[in-house]
Design a protein around this motif. Structure first.
Motif: not given
Length: 635
Positions: A39-46, A147-155, A120-124
């Motif tokens: 679920l976390i990886l799916a959220a990161a992918a989205v 890590l997934t929800l860190t704003p600058v990481t997503v950007a 990014g997904l591999l890092a998570v």
């Protein structure tokens, strides 16, 4: 002596085949932890891939990626244009995956960004495995989620700036070091050095910031005599040095005539590029350290410096939501285990991630020209300390005693800190701050007052409120990257209503900020058509003054362009005599000069020796910022 043949029972092989078939027919059900990780990886992918076809990409890096994808010589040496006349002002390692992606999938923005998404997904995933081995399943999941929800990481993972690959490789290095500390074996330590060396290819000297921390943690916590530990560290350090300098040595050993001129240098030396232009010139007051070319004001004076940079108006909401919790976890994690043996694994983990965090904070606070996205390298340390800290506090909370107060204090402190960071941005999600404070209050009070008579459902509700109070604010800022009103900037990818990309205007404003590959503007199309129609065998389609004028053309065409002066426009290539020789040899006819870069001997020669071309010749109205010159025949 006769060899006795070994006979194998054929039934063994059949038993193994039957076992494999049985596992395929009836696979082992996934555990709740595995489902949570998925679920976390799916959220990161989205978060990382939503509307990836409209992703903003850095104009300079994407131009280089297009060129590197078009020519293998430019690929290896990091040529800014397909002919490889001048290089990037960075090591090209982080752009190699992007260039391969563009070469395979085509010149599209999503093809440039796709490697960043995968990194990014591999890092998570890697951080989950590493923190799980250190502090348990709960800590691993919380670290991956943070890590997934860190704003600058997503950007950043929706962009093509090199820091994403740096973060992944350093996380892998930390995992290898953790294994080396736990087992005392040499091989994981050598692998750690190799990962750091590869990270150097992505972001040069910044990759080495973890080396003092890694060395201190290994020397302090690894098993075995101190001399053996020191000897292993020397071998690992040598590995890191060799892998780090591999590209530099390749360029240094290549004949100057067979490689690009190295941008950012006045002496065409690869070590000046790394240790001068991208190293010492960012500290102190010597912009020409080791023969470096002075950097542009925009890239050297971002304003993000000093001890408050990580919590300032723009940068704080990108990275610092979990900072108080991480510092509390570091302090208590080390203090509570101060009486344990030297090789205590949990304490070594806190020292590893805490040292990573502190080292980067010290360096960022004493350097100039820090962009907000540089702080993405703090995200793994903050996430690991958050996961490990919450798991530790929860364990002590269940055990009772005075230490049980650490968990409610951490929750309340994090909620109050969210008010500090989000307060200046009240126009962004006005509901966020009241909800976070309410959840923080409920979680803190519920944890503080719970006792043996507290029902299981009430305890679960309290823990859910506590977790939401910790992660809701960064999650909302991270999700803002999916809203076209908060596009970030091609040069400064940030989340939320901060940075140069946010103007508070209509959502369609975001379209102006994109830098698409293979989709030139009407002005650039007209210019390219004119140059192609008047080209008669010249090697270069055009010479431009600095990368500023070349970037949109390089993104639009794989034709060779001569970028005079490199990124800043100040690199002494080509010299005026060299430019004159290219024109005389019919290798170059046109030059494009801009008023936005300072004059150089080459640009002065163009103005003196070439004839201005009227913009109407290629169907344009001049805005005064660019002038096209025809050097055939001179004035």
């Amino acid at each position: 002596m006769a060899t006795v043949p070994v006979t194998r029972d054929p039934t063994d092989r059949h038993d193994r085949i039957r076992t494999v078939r049985a596992k395929l027919r009836h696979p082992t059900p996934l555990s709740r932890e595995s489902y949570a990780l998925l679920l976390i990886l799916a959220a990161a992918a989205v978060l990382y891939t939503w509307a990836i076809d409209r992703a903003a990409v850095h104009p300079y890096y994407s131009a280089a990626v297009r060129s590197m994808a078009a020519d293998w010589h430019a690929f290896v040496f990091g040529g800014l244009d397909p002919s490889g006349s001048i290089s990037l002002d960075k090591i090209p390692g982080a752009l190699w995956p992007q260039a391969l992606s563009v070469r395979i999938l085509g010149p599209y923005n999503w093809a440039v960004v796709l490697p960043q998404v995968l990194e990014g997904l591999l890092a998570v995933w890697a951080l989950h495995r590493i923190v799980r081995a250190w502090a348990g399943p709960l800590a691993g999941l919380l670290a991956a989620l943070a890590l997934t929800l860190t704003p600058v990481t997503v950007a950043l993972n929706r962009h093509n700036i090199p820091d994403t690959l740096l973060v992944l490789l350093l996380v892998l290095a930390a995992g290898s070091l953790q294994k080396a500390v736990r087992t005392g074996r040499l091989l994981p330590l050598l692998v750690c050095g190799a990962w750091v060396g590869l990270a150097f290819q992505a972001k040069m000297l910044q990759a080495w910031l973890v080396l003092p921390v890694f060395a201190a943690v290994y020397q302090f916590a690894a098993p075995g005599p101190w001399w053996d530990r020191a000897r292993r560290l020397l071998l690992a350090g040598f590995t890191a040095l060799v892998v780090s300098c591999s590209w530099l040595l390749l360029v240094w050993a290549s004949p100057v005539a067979n490689r690009p001129y190295l941008d950012g240098t006045s002496n065409n030396n690869p070590f000046t590029l790394v240790f001068g232009y991208n190293g010492l010139s960012r500290f102190g007051h010597d912009p020409h350290a080791l023969g470096a070319v002075a950097g542009t004001a925009a890239s050297r004076t971002s304003g993000n410096t000093g001890w408050s940079m990580v919590v300032n108006h723009d940068v704080g909401p990108q990275i610092a939501w979990l900072l108080p919790l991480a510092v509390l976890a570091l302090a208590l994690g080390v203090w509570w285990r101060a009486d344990r043996p030297r090789t205590d694994g949990p304490r070594a983990g806190f020292l590893l991630w805490g040292g990573w965090l502190v080292m980067h904070l010290v360096v960022f606070s004493n350097s100039n020209g820090n962009h907000g996205y540089y702080t993405a390298v703090l995200a793994p340390a903050l996430a690991a300390l958050t996961g490990g800290g919450i798991a530790l506090f929860r364990s002590e909370y269940r055990a009772g005693g005075r230490r049980r107060a650490a968990l409610p204090v951490a929750v309340g402190l994090t909620a109050l800190w969210a008010a500090v960071l989000d307060g200046p941005h009240s126009e962004f999600a006005p509901w966020l701050l009241p909800v976070v404070l309410m959840l923080g209050l409920c979680g803190t009070v519920g944890l503080w007052t719970s006792g043996p008579r507290t029902t299981r459902s009430a305890m679960h509700s309290t823990l859910a409120a506590s977790l939401a109070a910790v992660l809701l604010a960064p999650a909302v800022w991270a999700a803002s990257c999916l809203n076209p009103r908060y596009p970030g900037s091609p040069i400064e990818p940030l989340a939320g209503p901060v940075g140069p990309g946010f103007h508070g205007t209509h959502p369609h404003r975001a379209k102006v900020l994109r830098n698409p590959l293979n989709t030139p503007s009407a002005r650039d199309t007209a210019l390219l058509d004119y140059l192609s129609a008047h080209r008669s065998g010249e090697k270069y389609l055009l010479a431009t003054q600095a990368a500023y004028g070349a970037e949109p053309l390089l993104r639009a065409t794989p034709q060779p362009l001569l970028v005079m002066g490199g990124f800043t426009g100040l690199t002494p290539y080509p010299t005026a005599p060299r430019l004159r020789d290219l024109v005389s040899a019919h290798q170059l006819r046109y030059a494009l000069l801009t008023t936005r870069r300072p004059s150089t001997p080459a640009s002065v020669w163009v103005k003196k020796s070439c004839t201005p071309v009227s913009p109407r010749a290629y169907g344009q109205i001049s805005d005064g910022s660019f002038t096209l010159y025809d050097c055939a025949g001179g004035k």
